[in-house]
Motif scaffolding. Structure first.
Motif, PDB file in Angstrom:
ATOM      1  N   LEU A 299       4.023  -2.717 -19.186  1.00  0.00           N
ATOM      2  CA  LEU A 299       3.933  -2.079 -17.874  1.00  0.00           C
ATOM      3  C   LEU A 299       3.724  -0.571 -18.039  1.00  0.00           C
ATOM      4  O   LEU A 299       4.283   0.035 -18.962  1.00  0.00           O
ATOM      5  CB  LEU A 299       5.213  -2.321 -17.059  1.00  0.00           C
ATOM      6  N   PRO A 300       2.942   0.030 -17.167  1.00  0.00           N
ATOM      7  CA  PRO A 300       2.806   1.491 -17.204  1.00  0.00           C
ATOM      8  C   PRO A 300       4.161   2.169 -17.005  1.00  0.00           C
ATOM      9  O   PRO A 300       5.049   1.639 -16.332  1.00  0.00           O
ATOM     10  CB  PRO A 300       1.851   1.795 -16.044  1.00  0.00           C
ATOM     11  N   ASP A 301       4.317   3.341 -17.587  1.00  0.00           N
ATOM     12  CA  ASP A 301       5.593   4.056 -17.497  1.00  0.00           C
ATOM     13  C   ASP A 301       5.979   4.339 -16.050  1.00  0.00           C
ATOM     14  O   ASP A 301       7.154   4.222 -15.680  1.00  0.00           O
ATOM     15  CB  ASP A 301       5.504   5.371 -18.279  1.00  0.00           C
ATOM     16  N   ARG A 302       4.996   4.715 -15.218  1.00  0.00           N
ATOM     17  CA  ARG A 302       5.312   5.044 -13.831  1.00  0.00           C
ATOM     18  C   ARG A 302       5.828   3.821 -13.079  1.00  0.00           C
ATOM     19  O   ARG A 302       6.691   3.937 -12.212  1.00  0.00           O
ATOM     20  CB  ARG A 302       4.090   5.614 -13.128  1.00  0.00           C
ATOM     21  N   VAL A 303       5.279   2.642 -13.392  1.00  0.00           N
ATOM     22  CA  VAL A 303       5.742   1.421 -12.732  1.00  0.00           C
ATOM     23  C   VAL A 303       7.176   1.112 -13.146  1.00  0.00           C
ATOM     24  O   VAL A 303       8.033   0.796 -12.301  1.00  0.00           O
ATOM     25  CB  VAL A 303       4.796   0.251 -13.068  1.00  0.00           C
ATOM     26  N   GLY A 371      17.164   6.800   1.142  1.00  0.00           N
ATOM     27  CA  GLY A 371      16.945   5.758   0.142  1.00  0.00           C
ATOM     28  C   GLY A 371      15.701   4.937   0.389  1.00  0.00           C
ATOM     29  O   GLY A 371      14.815   4.837  -0.470  1.00  0.00           O
ATOM     30  N   LEU A 372      15.607   4.321   1.574  1.00  0.00           N
ATOM     31  CA  LEU A 372      14.430   3.498   1.891  1.00  0.00           C
ATOM     32  C   LEU A 372      13.137   4.311   1.906  1.00  0.00           C
ATOM     33  O   LEU A 372      12.117   3.844   1.378  1.00  0.00           O
ATOM     34  CB  LEU A 372      14.635   2.778   3.222  1.00  0.00           C
ATOM     35  N   PRO A 373      13.103   5.504   2.526  1.00  0.00           N
ATOM     36  CA  PRO A 373      11.867   6.290   2.451  1.00  0.00           C
ATOM     37  C   PRO A 373      11.434   6.601   1.025  1.00  0.00           C
ATOM     38  O   PRO A 373      10.243   6.590   0.720  1.00  0.00           O
ATOM     39  CB  PRO A 373      12.227   7.575   3.223  1.00  0.00           C
ATOM     40  N   ALA A 374      12.402   6.865   0.134  1.00  0.00           N
ATOM     41  CA  ALA A 374      12.048   7.140  -1.258  1.00  0.00           C
ATOM     42  C   ALA A 374      11.446   5.903  -1.917  1.00  0.00           C
ATOM     43  O   ALA A 374      10.455   5.992  -2.656  1.00  0.00           O
ATOM     44  CB  ALA A 374      13.273   7.620  -2.031  1.00  0.00           C
ATOM     45  N   MET A 375      12.044   4.734  -1.648  1.00  0.00           N
ATOM     46  CA  MET A 375      11.489   3.501  -2.213  1.00  0.00           C
ATOM     47  C   MET A 375      10.081   3.246  -1.694  1.00  0.00           C
ATOM     48  O   MET A 375       9.171   2.894  -2.458  1.00  0.00           O
ATOM     49  CB  MET A 375      12.396   2.311  -1.851  1.00  0.00           C
ATOM     50  N   GLN A 381       2.727   5.248  -3.725  1.00  0.00           N
ATOM     51  CA  GLN A 381       2.052   5.973  -4.795  1.00  0.00           C
ATOM     52  C   GLN A 381       1.453   5.040  -5.838  1.00  0.00           C
ATOM     53  O   GLN A 381       0.442   5.362  -6.454  1.00  0.00           O
ATOM     54  CB  GLN A 381       3.034   6.937  -5.470  1.00  0.00           C
ATOM     55  N   LEU A 382       2.075   3.885  -6.017  1.00  0.00           N
ATOM     56  CA  LEU A 382       1.590   2.924  -7.012  1.00  0.00           C
ATOM     57  C   LEU A 382       0.658   1.873  -6.412  1.00  0.00           C
ATOM     58  O   LEU A 382       0.206   0.979  -7.119  1.00  0.00           O
ATOM     59  CB  LEU A 382       2.777   2.219  -7.682  1.00  0.00           C
ATOM     60  N   GLY A 383       0.382   1.976  -5.113  1.00  0.00           N
ATOM     61  CA  GLY A 383      -0.464   0.978  -4.476  1.00  0.00           C
ATOM     62  C   GLY A 383       0.257  -0.337  -4.235  1.00  0.00           C
ATOM     63  O   GLY A 383      -0.387  -1.379  -4.042  1.00  0.00           O
ATOM     64  N   GLY A 384       1.593  -0.315  -4.268  1.00  0.00           N
ATOM     65  CA  GLY A 384       2.371  -1.537  -4.076  1.00  0.00           C
ATOM     66  C   GLY A 384       2.903  -1.666  -2.669  1.00  0.00           C
ATOM     67  O   GLY A 384       2.551  -0.906  -1.766  1.00  0.00           O
ATOM     68  N   THR A 385       3.780  -2.649  -2.475  1.00  0.00           N
ATOM     69  CA  THR A 385       4.363  -2.918  -1.155  1.00  0.00           C
ATOM     70  C   THR A 385       5.873  -3.033  -1.292  1.00  0.00           C
ATOM     71  O   THR A 385       6.397  -3.466  -2.330  1.00  0.00           O
ATOM     72  CB  THR A 385       3.801  -4.216  -0.547  1.00  0.00           C
ATOM     73  N   LEU A 386       6.557  -2.663  -0.227  1.00  0.00           N
ATOM     74  CA  LEU A 386       8.011  -2.794  -0.163  1.00  0.00           C
ATOM     75  C   LEU A 386       8.345  -3.549   1.115  1.00  0.00           C
ATOM     76  O   LEU A 386       7.956  -3.137   2.210  1.00  0.00           O
ATOM     77  CB  LEU A 386       8.676  -1.410  -0.143  1.00  0.00           C
ATOM     78  N   ALA A 407      -2.224  -0.315 -11.016  1.00  0.00           N
ATOM     79  CA  ALA A 407      -1.127   0.597 -11.301  1.00  0.00           C
ATOM     80  C   ALA A 407      -1.601   1.770 -12.120  1.00  0.00           C
ATOM     81  O   ALA A 407      -2.280   1.597 -13.118  1.00  0.00           O
ATOM     82  CB  ALA A 407      -0.034  -0.153 -12.056  1.00  0.00           C
ATOM     83  N   PRO A 408      -1.302   3.041 -11.710  1.00  0.00           N
ATOM     84  CA  PRO A 408      -1.717   4.200 -12.467  1.00  0.00           C
ATOM     85  C   PRO A 408      -1.062   4.237 -13.825  1.00  0.00           C
ATOM     86  O   PRO A 408       0.050   3.779 -13.977  1.00  0.00           O
ATOM     87  CB  PRO A 408      -1.242   5.377 -11.600  1.00  0.00           C
TER      88      PRO A 408
END
Length: 408
Positions: A299-303, A371-375, A381-386, A407-408
């Motif tokens: 996995l990329p470090d950022r992920v 907390g939630l806004p940070a997640m 930023q990673l193009g993912g979903t929460l 993933a960057p």
């Protein structure tokens, strides 16, 4: 245009010398031709007038000397009249539009007069051709000036846009870095300080009648302080979380986080729960378990960093709000994406609509709510979903999914 002027001047002088050899005016013609050539050469040394500037006195004197010398030459030898075409452009470049038009008309009149002197009979073309050439030259020059002005305006717009874009990028970079710092501080230092505060308060309440438990709280707070110090140092150097140091994988980091949390019985990254708070007997926090599904992949470090931070923040939320007895971390490798699920059996809540925004202290009555806004920001930023699935009394499942190919 400069080359054309000197070619016409040389051709006119050669024509005069070949057709009028030995005339008394020949030395004057040669001298005036050389003088006109030298004066014309001095023009560029005086500088050129920009579109918005007025001509200076030196250029006006120079233009007057060039025109006067040319007029004398035309009066002595009409064949020099065709040097007027380059002089049209010289006047148009030097003078404002109105004065330049008058000069072009004057030069055209001299050309017509000179051609009539050379002609053996009346020819209508001699009256029409010079004005037509002058009009064409003036029209071409005005068109070129307008095109140049449009180009200058376009270049100015591009430069201004580039400056504004650079300023915008700097502002966006500043805001992005500020957001990154706020998320890192929230997920590390703020959680750690909150945990230490709760532990020390719990130790203070039970110290008089349960010194062993109080000392345990103090030791746990000391361990949390050491971990936060390591996190702070790595944070200053913009390195990965301490749990991912020395090449540890995300699975190992999550397994250690779950084990550390379950062993202490105090939940969260910093390991603080509800035990001992309020002066009552110590109670264990939620039991935390970790499961892994699928075949692990690099996995990329950022992920890895983002998912670990989300797990830490989610455990902190469970500790403070859920009153849960069991928390399960599940890391799933699904080939084209990596999914982290955090499920608890706590009191649950009504999830806010995404994108999540921080709750202001005035609205919530507390200085939390990031907390939630940070997640959500990390996943974006990673193009993912929460996603959050919860309801009052039914527990909560938080799921963070990151597509691995993007993933960057």
């Amino acid at each position: 245009m400069h080359i054309a002027f000197f070619l016409l001047l040389g051709a006119s002088l050669a024509r005069f010398l070949t057709r009028h050899p030995g005339e008394p005016r020949t030395p004057w013609i040669i001298a005036l031709s050389l003088a006109l050539a030298l004066l014309y050469v001095l023009g560029p040394a005086l500088g050129s007038r920009t579109h918005a500037e007025r001509p200076n006195a030196r250029r006006l004197l120079w233009l007057g000397a060039v025109v006067a010398t040319w007029v004398v030459l035309v009066l002595l030898a009409p064949s020099f009249a065709w040097c007027a075409v380059p002089l049209f452009y010289t006047g148009l470049q030097t003078l404002p539009a109105g004065a330049a038009s008058l000069l072009v008309g004057l030069l055209t009149a001299f050309v017509v007069a000179a051609q009539l002197r050379l002609s053996t009979g009346f020819d209508p073309n001699l009256l029409l051709a010079p004005p037509a050439v002058a009009a064409l030259a003036t029209a071409v020059f005005i068109h070129m000036e307008r095109q140049a002005e449009r180009q200058r305006a376009l270049i100015d717009d591009l430069l201004r846009t580039r400056r504004e874009l650079a300023a915008t990028e700097r502002r966006e970079g500043t805001l992005a870095e500020r957001q990154r710092l706020s998320m890192e501080i929230h997920d590390t230092l703020a959680q750690g300080l909150s945990s230490q505060q709760m532990l020390l308060q719990a130790a203070d309440r039970v110290w008089d009648f349960d010194a062993a438990t109080a000392r345990g709280h103090v030791r746990t707070a000391t361990e949390i302080t050491a971990r936060n110090l390591a996190e702070a140092r790595r944070f200053v150097h913009d390195l990965a979380p301490a749990d991912l140091a020395d090449g540890a994988s995300l699975s190992q980091a999550l397994r250690e986080l779950a084990a550390r949390t379950d062993e202490s019985g105090l939940g969260g990254e910093s390991g603080v729960g509800r035990s001992g708070v309020g002066g009552g007997p110590a109670t264990r926090g939620p039991a935390v378990r970790f499961h892994q599904d699928g075949t692990p992949a690099p996995l990329p470090d950022r992920v890895q960093s983002a998912l670990l931070r989300i797990a830490q923040g989610a455990l902190a939320n469970v500790r403070e709000h859920a009153a849960a007895t069991t928390v399960t971390l599940t890391l799933s490798y699904l080939g084209d994406q990596i999914v982290l699920d955090i499920a608890d059996d706590g009191r649950g809540f009504t999830p806010p609509p995404a994108p999540y925004t921080p709750v202001s202290p005035a609205a919530s009555g507390r200085e939390r709510g990031h907390g939630l806004p940070a997640m959500y920001a990390r996943m974006r930023q990673l193009g993912g979903t929460l996603t959050i699935e919860s309801a009052p009394g039914e527990g909560t499942v938080l799921s963070a999914a990151v597509p691995l190919e993007n993933a960057p």
